[in-house]
Scaffold this motif. Sequence first.
Motif, PDB file in Angstrom:
ATOM      1  N   GLN A  37      56.592  22.311  45.514  1.00 20.68           N
ATOM      2  CA  GLN A  37      55.614  21.521  44.753  1.00 20.68           C
ATOM      3  C   GLN A  37      54.313  22.277  44.537  1.00 20.68           C
ATOM      4  N   ARG A  38      53.898  23.071  45.537  1.00 12.97           N
ATOM      5  CA  ARG A  38      52.678  23.863  45.384  1.00 12.97           C
ATOM      6  C   ARG A  38      52.807  24.883  44.259  1.00 12.97           C
ATOM      7  N   GLU A  39      54.012  25.380  44.054  1.00 14.81           N
ATOM      8  CA  GLU A  39      54.205  26.371  42.999  1.00 14.81           C
ATOM      9  C   GLU A  39      54.088  25.767  41.606  1.00 14.81           C
ATOM     10  N   HIS A  40      54.211  24.475  41.502  1.00 15.49           N
ATOM     11  CA  HIS A  40      54.137  23.822  40.191  1.00 15.49           C
ATOM     12  C   HIS A  40      52.871  22.962  40.055  1.00 15.49           C
ATOM     13  N   HIS A  41      51.975  23.131  41.002  1.00 15.89           N
ATOM     14  CA  HIS A  41      50.707  22.406  40.936  1.00 15.89           C
ATOM     15  C   HIS A  41      49.784  23.079  39.939  1.00 15.89           C
ATOM     16  N   ARG A  42      49.052  22.302  39.167  1.00 18.23           N
ATOM     17  CA  ARG A  42      48.105  22.837  38.197  1.00 18.23           C
ATOM     18  C   ARG A  42      46.733  22.232  38.438  1.00 18.23           C
ATOM     19  N   PRO A  43      45.682  23.040  38.496  1.00 14.82           N
ATOM     20  CA  PRO A  43      45.713  24.489  38.284  1.00 14.82           C
ATOM     21  C   PRO A  43      46.384  25.206  39.445  1.00 14.82           C
ATOM     22  N   TYR A  44      47.026  26.338  39.128  1.00 15.23           N
ATOM     23  CA  TYR A  44      47.782  27.054  40.150  1.00 15.23           C
ATOM     24  C   TYR A  44      46.859  27.705  41.160  1.00 15.23           C
ATOM     25  N   TYR A  45      45.821  28.374  40.673  1.00 17.32           N
ATOM     26  CA  TYR A  45      44.932  29.111  41.555  1.00 17.32           C
ATOM     27  C   TYR A  45      43.832  28.209  42.107  1.00 17.32           C
ATOM     28  N   SER A  46      43.414  28.524  43.308  1.00 18.77           N
ATOM     29  CA  SER A  46      42.269  27.838  43.894  1.00 18.77           C
ATOM     30  C   SER A  46      41.003  28.278  43.166  1.00 18.77           C
ATOM     31  N   GLU A  47      39.929  27.541  43.382  1.00 22.82           N
ATOM     32  CA  GLU A  47      38.662  27.893  42.732  1.00 22.82           C
ATOM     33  C   GLU A  47      38.220  29.299  43.117  1.00 22.82           C
ATOM     34  N   ARG A  48      38.440  29.679  44.353  1.00 22.64           N
ATOM     35  CA  ARG A  48      38.062  31.020  44.808  1.00 22.64           C
ATOM     36  C   ARG A  48      38.844  32.097  44.059  1.00 22.64           C
ATOM     37  N   ASN A  49      40.152  31.904  43.928  1.00 19.02           N
ATOM     38  CA  ASN A  49      40.964  32.902  43.250  1.00 19.02           C
ATOM     39  C   ASN A  49      40.659  32.972  41.757  1.00 19.02           C
ATOM     40  N   VAL A  50      40.399  31.819  41.149  1.00 18.06           N
ATOM     41  CA  VAL A  50      40.025  31.813  39.724  1.00 18.06           C
ATOM     42  C   VAL A  50      38.746  32.610  39.518  1.00 18.06           C
ATOM     43  N   THR A  51      37.766  32.401  40.388  1.00 14.48           N
ATOM     44  CA  THR A  51      36.496  33.114  40.261  1.00 14.48           C
ATOM     45  C   THR A  51      36.683  34.610  40.473  1.00 14.48           C
ATOM     46  N   MET A  52      37.498  35.003  41.461  1.00 16.13           N
ATOM     47  CA  MET A  52      37.751  36.421  41.695  1.00 16.13           C
ATOM     48  C   MET A  52      38.388  37.079  40.481  1.00 16.13           C
ATOM     49  N   ILE A  53      39.346  36.397  39.866  1.00 18.15           N
ATOM     50  CA  ILE A  53      39.981  36.947  38.666  1.00 18.15           C
ATOM     51  C   ILE A  53      38.973  37.065  37.535  1.00 18.15           C
ATOM     52  N   ASP A  54      38.079  36.089  37.390  1.00 23.97           N
ATOM     53  CA  ASP A  54      37.034  36.158  36.365  1.00 23.97           C
ATOM     54  C   ASP A  54      36.093  37.340  36.600  1.00 23.97           C
ATOM     55  N   LEU A  55      35.737  37.566  37.856  1.00 20.70           N
ATOM     56  CA  LEU A  55      34.871  38.709  38.178  1.00 20.70           C
ATOM     57  C   LEU A  55      35.577  40.025  37.862  1.00 20.70           C
ATOM     58  N   ALA A  56      36.868  40.094  38.162  1.00 26.37           N
ATOM     59  CA  ALA A  56      37.621  41.316  37.866  1.00 26.37           C
ATOM     60  C   ALA A  56      37.670  41.574  36.370  1.00 26.37           C
ATOM     61  N   ARG A  57      37.854  40.539  35.597  1.00 27.33           N
ATOM     62  CA  ARG A  57      37.890  40.715  34.136  1.00 27.33           C
ATOM     63  C   ARG A  57      36.524  41.091  33.590  1.00 27.33           C
ATOM     64  N   TRP A  58      35.455  40.592  34.206  1.00 27.75           N
ATOM     65  CA  TRP A  58      34.110  40.987  33.788  1.00 27.75           C
ATOM     66  C   TRP A  58      33.910  42.485  34.030  1.00 27.75           C
ATOM     67  N   LEU A  59      34.364  42.955  35.189  1.00 24.58           N
ATOM     68  CA  LEU A  59      34.259  44.389  35.481  1.00 24.58           C
ATOM     69  C   LEU A  59      35.062  45.210  34.477  1.00 24.58           C
ATOM     70  N   LYS A  60      36.231  44.751  34.120  1.00 26.84           N
ATOM     71  CA  LYS A  60      37.077  45.492  33.176  1.00 26.84           C
ATOM     72  C   LYS A  60      36.445  45.563  31.797  1.00 26.84           C
ATOM     73  N   ASP A  61      35.732  44.507  31.390  1.00 27.94           N
ATOM     74  CA  ASP A  61      35.134  44.458  30.058  1.00 27.94           C
ATOM     75  C   ASP A  61      33.756  45.114  30.002  1.00 27.94           C
ATOM     76  N   ASN A  62      33.074  45.293  31.133  1.00 25.10           N
ATOM     77  CA  ASN A  62      31.673  45.702  31.098  1.00 25.10           C
ATOM     78  C   ASN A  62      31.358  46.975  31.884  1.00 25.10           C
ATOM     79  N   THR A  63      32.389  47.646  32.387  1.00 31.49           N
ATOM     80  CA  THR A  63      32.139  48.868  33.151  1.00 31.49           C
ATOM     81  C   THR A  63      33.071  49.974  32.674  1.00 31.49           C
ATOM     82  N   PRO A  64      32.679  51.231  32.814  1.00 33.59           N
ATOM     83  CA  PRO A  64      33.551  52.352  32.425  1.00 33.59           C
ATOM     84  C   PRO A  64      34.740  52.471  33.371  1.00 33.59           C
TER      85      PRO A  64
END
Length: 608
Positions: free
Chosen positions: A489-516
Amino acid sequence: MLGFTPIQMPKISLQQIKAYILREKAICLLPLIAIWYSLTLSSYWRPTWDSAMYITMGKSIITGHGSRYMGYGGVKYPPGFPFMLGLIIGPFGYNFLLMRMLIVASAVGSMWLAYLIIRDRSNRWIATGVMCSTAFSFPVIFECTRILSDLPYAFISLLALYWIERYAKDTDQWRGKIGYITIGLIVAAYLTRIVGLTLFVGAIAYLIFGGVKLSTFLPFPRRLRDGQVRKNDLKPPLLHLSIVSGLDDPPLKGGEPALSADLPSLRRRGRGRLSGPSRRRGAWGEVRNLKKAIAIGVVLITVPPIWMAQNHLRGPKLPPELREALSYEKEFLVVTTTDPDAPFIRWKDFIERIKDNEKYYESLLSNIMSGKRIDSATRARVITLILLAGYLYCLIRHRSVLEYYTFFYMLTYILWTSKQGERFLVPIIPILFYYLFRLLTLTVSGIRWLVRRTFQWEDGRKIFETAGVIILTGVSIQSNWATDIDIIQREHHRPYYSERNVTMIDLARWLKDNTPPDTLVVSDSPSYMHLFSDRKTFSFAWIKDPTEVFKSINRIGTDYVISMPGGRSDAYLKPTLKTYANYFDTVHRQGEYVIYRVKNGTIENETE
């Protein structure tokens, strides 16, 4: 010109397939198990430190850069599982659904291999019970949700165990086709998980000592069953003949060793040329098997040392902030893996580690056998003793490569420094259930022996054993059912990621878009950040001294530092950011998650 003869694949007819299914009816359960495991599938990635590293190493392999992580060679993880992932990443990119399908396929294949191995050791009912109990075991279900090497290793190691048995019984020379396949599978298992080293050792021990009759050290032979042969019936000449000449085991009857009461026929079998595919020399097994053990031993002293040597040669060049630079050999020898400068372990520390691990794995064995329904240390000890009794029974009466492999496998983790829950025991869960079911059959036989003078159980023993297997399988499935459903059931829960993991992924994408692309980052979760940002990301020192943490950030020329709430950031990083606040500028904030840019790209070494 050199000519090559193509390999002729055997033709398999529908009649052969039908006959196989009718003979191995348990194969009909495999589609049901596959459907059960498919319920864990999801297109999302379950965040796990090792998983992120395996995936990025797979990308490195498939793009032609070799088994590297962030461009560094010599990291401790072997290349087998990253190579499997690379075959998916090449054509499909980071397709987490396909990666998880690989894990599920490994789990399903492991169930069937467990059935085949246990069937050859006991009978089809016990093998089916072991397969079903393992299929519903919650650690297996949980590992189906993670892209880790445990289930692929379980599949390869079980396949290797199956072929080791064939190799031991093969009448061909040690270098025959079966030998090459066996050694290749053992090497593949080792290159998937380093604990595959226990397959080498277990196979060698089995090939050398598997032919040793325990009756050599006892006053009477070990197969005195049900009063069919009494001690007084075994005259010294026959006893000597059966032990010294290496009398072959009696034929299997219904999956169980059966000793005929026809003593003259046994005497005839003991004279002259030994029956069976090969001769034995003394009570210490076949000479041919000794050659096979030497063949595996040659590979043992070749492949693992080469892998360890290349890690040691490259290891000193790796920055200590790269936590994967700590080799498995050093990880075993240091007091703690959290400090790169930790001292080597002393005998006192080593003994304390063993005591701690013994209690730890007792609780894990209890969790696996009961579905996490037992939280008492005393009951956990009882379950451990039950499994140990089943193991010893098999070691004495039904010895195979499983007993040697299990011994060295468990010994490895009893001595190991890291703990990761039931994950490390997943590859041997079928073997653990096998010992549990074997003890059940021993109990039924014991009860029958006690009352055989009152009741005639000659025709009823198998009925009672079968009923016991069915009941024990049902209890095992019921014990794990609630936990299994919760995992699915946890695998089909939405949203899948916890708030912490969502934020970490957002930070990673910011680094990918804004850094060499050559940016260096320091984070609490470096493997996650590298997976989603494609920027080199290191960990900071896990030391409470802000100066030492500051030095670790300075040492690698860090460009950005990521601070997160909780975890190791609160314990080690935030005190450093506060102490040396003049060296960090905030460039991106998302709630309590902050990305700091190091002024001028590097930190002046103020501490020296």
